[in-house]
Each structure stands twice: as C-alpha cells, then as structure tokens.
Design an enzyme around this catalytic site. Structure first.
Site, PDB file in Angstrom:
ATOM      1  CG  HIS A 189     -21.016 -37.448  16.946  1.00 23.12           C
ATOM      2  ND1 HIS A 189     -19.976 -38.250  17.358  1.00 23.12           N
ATOM      3  CD2 HIS A 189     -21.654 -38.122  15.956  1.00 23.12           C
ATOM      4  CE1 HIS A 189     -20.013 -39.372  16.666  1.00 23.12           C
ATOM      5  NE2 HIS A 189     -21.007 -39.321  15.805  1.00 23.12           N
ATOM      6  NE  ARG A 296     -23.733 -39.883  13.165  1.00 23.30           N
ATOM      7  CZ  ARG A 296     -23.356 -39.255  12.039  1.00 23.30           C
ATOM      8  NH1 ARG A 296     -24.180 -38.441  11.422  1.00 23.30           N
ATOM      9  NH2 ARG A 296     -22.144 -39.448  11.540  1.00 23.30           N
ATOM     10  NE  ARG A 332     -24.917 -45.195  13.983  1.00 28.69           N
ATOM     11  CZ  ARG A 332     -23.964 -44.280  13.930  1.00 28.69           C
ATOM     12  NH1 ARG A 332     -22.917 -44.435  13.136  1.00 28.69           N
ATOM     13  NH2 ARG A 332     -24.056 -43.179  14.648  1.00 28.69           N
ATOM     14  CD  GLU A 431     -18.614 -47.402  12.857  1.00 29.09           C
ATOM     15  OE1 GLU A 431     -18.486 -46.175  12.821  1.00 29.09           O
ATOM     16  OE2 GLU A 431     -19.584 -47.950  13.400  1.00 29.09           O
ATOM     17  CG  ASN A 454     -17.335 -39.581  10.317  1.00 25.70           C
ATOM     18  OD1 ASN A 454     -16.882 -39.167   9.257  1.00 25.70           O
ATOM     19  ND2 ASN A 454     -18.582 -39.398  10.679  1.00 25.70           N
ATOM     20  CG  ASP A 455     -15.885 -44.091  14.553  1.00 28.58           C
ATOM     21  OD1 ASP A 455     -15.195 -43.368  15.289  1.00 28.58           O
ATOM     22  OD2 ASP A 455     -17.104 -44.245  14.701  1.00 28.58           O
ATOM     23  NE  ARG A 465     -15.716 -39.127  15.118  1.00 28.06           N
ATOM     24  CZ  ARG A 465     -16.807 -39.803  14.762  1.00 28.06           C
ATOM     25  NH1 ARG A 465     -16.801 -41.129  14.721  1.00 28.06           N
ATOM     26  NH2 ARG A 465     -17.898 -39.183  14.394  1.00 28.06           N
ATOM     27  CB  CYS A 502     -23.208 -43.172   6.404  1.00 26.29           C
ATOM     28  SG  CYS A 502     -22.567 -44.401   7.545  1.00 26.29           S
TER      29      CYS A 502
HETATM   30  C1  PEP Z   1     -18.631 -42.942  11.051  1.00 27.95           C
HETATM   31  O1  PEP Z   1     -17.955 -43.386  11.980  1.00 27.95           O
HETATM   32  O2  PEP Z   1     -18.173 -42.646   9.936  1.00 27.95           O
HETATM   33  C2  PEP Z   1     -20.077 -42.715  11.232  1.00 27.95           C
HETATM   34  C3  PEP Z   1     -20.846 -42.369  10.231  1.00 27.95           C
HETATM   35  O3  PEP Z   1     -20.582 -42.841  12.487  1.00 27.95           O
HETATM   36  P1  PEP Z   1     -20.423 -41.751  13.628  1.00 27.95           P
HETATM   37  O4  PEP Z   1     -19.899 -40.494  13.012  1.00 27.95           O
HETATM   38  O5  PEP Z   1     -21.790 -41.556  14.232  1.00 27.95           O
HETATM   39  O6  PEP Z   1     -19.464 -42.393  14.553  1.00 27.95           O
HETATM   40 MG    MG Z   2     -18.837 -44.260  13.735  1.00 29.73          MG
END
Ligand code: PEP
Ligand code: MG
Length: 570
Positions: A189, A296, A332, A431, A454-455, A465, A502
C-alpha cells in the site's frame, strides 16, 4: 557512486538528499554514577534540547498540518516541563545514584502503567504521549537521532526499511521528493499511495538503509527501479535530462484530459481512478478520470487515534460524490488488515495477517463499525452516483449478510425520513480465488464485480504481495490469472452485469491490451496512470486484442504471454 536495484513502484525521477527514516537504537545499561551533579546536568540538557525541538516541530506543524495536529506537540511540551514528572527523576538519580536514562525509564514506566490502567480514554492516550516524549529525551541522552515523517521540512528522499500506509500519508509532498525502501512490492500500500501522491518510489531494494547515509545525494529512478547513491556529476546531468523528457511526455498525455476512452475500432471503456481520501479528487479531475472505481475508505480511519464518526464519514463521502458531479463513484467498505493496521482497534497480532481477521470478516463481526460506515454512505448517496462494494468476499453467505445489514440500515434511515438514493448498485471485489471460481453464482446476485488483482494474484500464486523475495511470482500475465479474470468477466456479462478491475494490473501498460481483449468494462487505476492508459487504448483495436487474449489463454507460461503482447502492440 553505487547503485541499488529494486522494484519500480511509482513513476518519475527525483534527485535530492537522503533522509533516513529508521527506528533509532535506544538501548542502554543501568549503571551506578559517581558525579550526581554532572548526571543531573546531562538530564537538564536533554530536557532543554527536547523542549526546543518540540517547540520548533509544533510551530512547523501549525503551518503545514494545522492547529489540531500541532496540539499533540503542545501536550508533549507540557510533559517536558512538568515538575511532577521531572523531580522524581532527579530525586532518583540523587538517592539511588543511577544514570539518568535508567531513572527516566523507571519513573515514566510507573506513570505509563498508571495511565494505562485508568478507565478514562483521555488518560490512556496520555500514556502514548509520555512514551513519545520519553523516546525523545532518551535519544538526546544517548546522542541518537529520532525521526518523524511529518516533520521533514526540506527537500528529501526518504529511505526506510518499510513505510506503513499511515507513514506514507504523513509524508509532506512539498518536501518529500521520492522514497525508497528495503522491503515491499509493487502492490504494497505504500507503493500504491506513492503513485496517487505522484512521488517516484523504488521499493524492495533489500539494503537501502544499510547503504544510504543521511545527507547522501540520491537519485530515485521510479521508471527503471534504480537508486543511485552519490552519483557522478555526469549521471546527475543525464538524469536531469530524463526528468525533462518525462515531463514532456506527461504534457503530451495531458492533451487527452477531456477525451473519451474509445478504441481505434470504436469501443468505449471506462477509465476510473483509485482514491484514498477526498483530497485525491484534484488528481482525478486533472487526469480526466471518468469516475472513481475504488475509494479505499480505510485511509479515512488511519493516522488518527479513534474511529471516524458517522458525521465525519458522511462529510467525506458527500464531498467525493458531489465533487465527481454525477460520475460514478465506487466506494469500498472498510478493508482494514494485511498491511493496513488500525492500532486503536487493538486487534491481536496474527501469524498471517493477509489471511486473517480483516476487511468484511472484521466488519461482519464488529457490526457497529460497519453499520456506522453504511449509514454515512447511505446518507451521502443522494449527493451523487454512489455504488457500494464489499472487500474480500469469499463466500456468497458473506455477501448476503453484508447486503442484509446494508438493507437494514437503509430501511432505518428511510423510516427516519432521511433521503436515500434508490439507485445504488451493490457489488463485490473479486480478490479471493474461491469467488472468482464461483463468479457464475455471484453474478446472479451482485450488480457488478471489481477484480482486485493485487490480492487475487497473491492468493492464487500463494505469494505475499509485500515480500520482494517472492515478487517473481507476482505474475499478472500468468495464464492462470488470465483464466480467472476471463471467468469473472464472462459470467458478469452473461447476467447482464458489468465487470471492472481496480487492482494495479488495470493500469499496467502490458496488461491493458489483454484486459481489453478479455472484455473488461471498467479500468480503475491510480489517477496519474489514466492519461497514459487513454493514449494507449486510443491506438488499440478491440478486435485484435480479442484475438491476442484468446491466444494468451491457451499459452502455458507468463513469458510466452508477454512475448505475444509485445509482438502485437509494437
Ligand atoms: C486489490 O486487492 O487488488 C485491491 C484493489 O485492494 P487493495 O490493494 O486495497 O488490497
Ligand atoms: Mg485487496
């Protein structure tokens, strides 16, 4: 000059002196002292310097951060001057002939545990203040520097082991020109925030804090993922030219700010932005965002000592909805956990925080927190085009329960006579692999999907990650990921729903051609990536990208897919 290789986490180039944001070593031994007067003088000197330092920080904070953020330093100053705190320390040095470090520790320990046991929330917070002040005084007694990201007041490149999202939120953009860290990946993040703050970043260098000293001249090349330490004059000149080239390129893209995003063969897709606070709207506007694809909201809960009230949240959501002027805004609900912590919730430490009690799991259990947020959102809904999505949904039951709670709060508000939009789409983040696999079932009940790669990538590949040692497994173009993405998009379309993305993959230059070909409807990314993506999509034919995607789905490795993308778009 030496060079470190890391992960290019946020575009751009910065050249400035290093500022190490490293926890100091404040360890010491208890010892018996012979000259009590000398030791008391040492303590007084440390108190005086601490006081002067706090006054300077408070004054700077008033200018940069406002009076309420400065008030915390006011409280610290009161402690440094408090005879009830200082006299017992001096008495201890005299009576027990111990060093001031030890006397300071024993006396403050006593007060801290006293404050912590009180029922009163205000007094418990004083314990945290006292810990902070003790750290400052101790650092002066020991002659080591303590650091605070919010007080950086000259141009600098921050060098740290890691930055938490709340550290990153406190960085003053006026002065912090870039950062580099030892650990982290492209989707940690802090990297995501660097992109929305538009500051270059290189993460996962492994050794930045060992190799870079305070005041070293550093170049952070967020395009290539390189960090140059004490570069030659020649390298500096070359990088200054690169900086200019990068700015020129951005100026070219800026011409597309009011254009629609339509492929060369006439297909429209939506380019939306990921935001963390209402302040990010400026970036969305300047970069021609067609909506907000991911707000977020957890960032509203960070960098503070308590949960935001319904009223505070309502104001933030309303500001975003009004600011977007009728364009869609996907909010979200709270996604705390993983690398996003809220210390004031006092959640127990977990072995695997990314697999733990987080996001919707926490919200369904701590329903007061969830309901407060939902009420704020529902009340704000009449000010714009709101869509709500739930994070980390793993089962249909979770979705149904969350939606049930949302509907209960909606009905309560309507009964209270509050105006609530009757046109709010309810969707989920996809995710977690179980949800991607079951997308056909979910698609019957949700209004939309937003794929959180991302997840989704970290869970599908079983690769943290945040961990640069396994970052080679973060493979957006792996056919396994592409097949999951395809399943989600196809099942959504079959039920007449839309599918967006996203995760960071949505803004990735190499992934965009594939995603277009897979039929993605909405691409949500950090605002500064939007214009580059638009310029790329305007040149691509959807038909050709469909052929590319079809072939990629049948390939066996990431490198084959990458090769195919390169040959198609070159
Ligand atoms: C993701 O997991 O792709 C996402 C957009 O959420 P975050 O990066 O906040 O976990
Ligand atoms: Mg996520």
């Amino acid at each position: 000059m030496s060079m470190l290789k890391g992960i290019a986490a946020s575009n751009g180039i910065a050249i400035a002196k290093a500022y190490r944001l490293v926890e100091p070593d404040l360890s010491f031994e208890k010892r018996e002292v012979t000259d009590v007067e000398v030791e008391i003088k040492r303590l007084q000197d440390a108190l005086l310097v601490s006081k002067q330092e706090l006054e300077a920080i408070r004054d700077q904070a008033r200018v940069d951060l406002g009076a309420d953020k400065a008030a915390i330093f006011e409280a610290h100053l009161l402690i440094v001057d408090d005879p009830e705190m200082i006299s017992p320390i001096k008495d201890k040095i005299k009576a027990e002939k111990v060093n001031p470090e030890q006397a300071l520790k024993e006396v403050t320990d006593m007060f801290i545990s006293m404050f912590e046991q009180m029922d009163n929330e205000y007094m418990r917070e004083r314990a945290a203040d006292l810990r902070d002040v003790r750290k400052r005084i101790l650092s002066h007694l020991l002659g080591v520097k303590i650091v605070n990201p919010s007080t950086i007041a000259e141009e600098a490149i921050v060098v740290a082991e890691d930055l938490t999202p709340s550290d990153t939120a406190q960085l003053n953009r006026k002065y912090v020109k870039a950062f580099t860290t030892n650990i982290g990946g492209r989707t940690s993040h802090s990297a995501i925030m660097a992109r929305s703050l538009e500051i270059p970043a290189v993460v996962g260098t492994k050794t930045a804090t060992d190799e870079i000293q305070d005041g070293d001249l550093v170049i952070v090349d967020g395009l290539k993922g390189e960090v140059h330490i004490n570069p030659t004059q020649e390298a500096i000149e070359q990088y200054k030219k690169e900086q200019i080239r990068f700015e020129e390129q951005k100026a070219e893209w800026a011409k597309l700010v009011n254009e629609k995003t339509v492929t060369a063969d006439g297909q429209h897709v939506e380019l939306a932005a990921n935001i963390g606070t209402p302040d990010d709207l400026v970036g969305v506007m300047n970069n021609g965002g067609e909506g907000v694809g991911l707000f977020r909201t957890e960032f509203l809960y960070m960098g503070r000592d308590e949960l935001p009230s319904e009223e505070e949240q309502f104001e933030s959501y309303k500001a975003v909805l009004k600011g977007m002027n009728g364009k869609p805004v996907v909010v979200r609900t709270l996604d705390i956990g993983g690398d996003k912590e809220l210390p004031y919730l006092h959640l127990p430490k977990e072995m695997n925080p990314f697999l733990g009690f987080r996001a919707i799991r926490l919200c369904l259990e701590e329903q007061e927190i969830f309901r407060t947020q939902l009420r704020a959102l529902l009340r704000a809904s009449s000010f714009g085009h709101l869509k709500i999505m739930f994070p980390m949904i793993a089962t249909l039951n979770e979705f149904r329960t969350a939606k049930g709670i949302l509907n209960e709060e909606k009905q309560k508000l309507i009964n209270e006579g509050v105006q609530v939009s009757d046109n709010i789409e309810i969707g989920i983040m996809v995710e977690i692999p179980s949800t991607a696999v079951m997308a056909d079932q979910f698609a019957k009940e949700v209004d939309f999907f937003s794929i959180g790669t991302n997840d989704l990538i970290q869970y599908t590949m079983a690769a943290d990650r945040m961990n640069q040692r396994v970052s080679y497994l973060y493979q957006p173009y792996n056919p396994a990921i592409l097949r999951l993405v395809k399943m989600v998009i196809d099942t959504a379309h079959k039920e007449g729903k839309w599918a967006g993305m996203c995760g960071e993959m949505a803004g990735d230059e190499m992934a965009i051609p594939l995603l277009l070909g897979l039929g993605l409807d909405e691409f949500s990314m950090s605002a500064p990536s939007i214009l580059r993506a638009r310029s790329q999509i305007l040149r691509l034919s959807k038909k050709e990208m469909e052929d590319l995607a079809k072939k990629a789905l049948q390939m066996s490795t990431t490198s084959e897919v990458l090769e195919a993308i390169k040959t198609t778009i070159k």
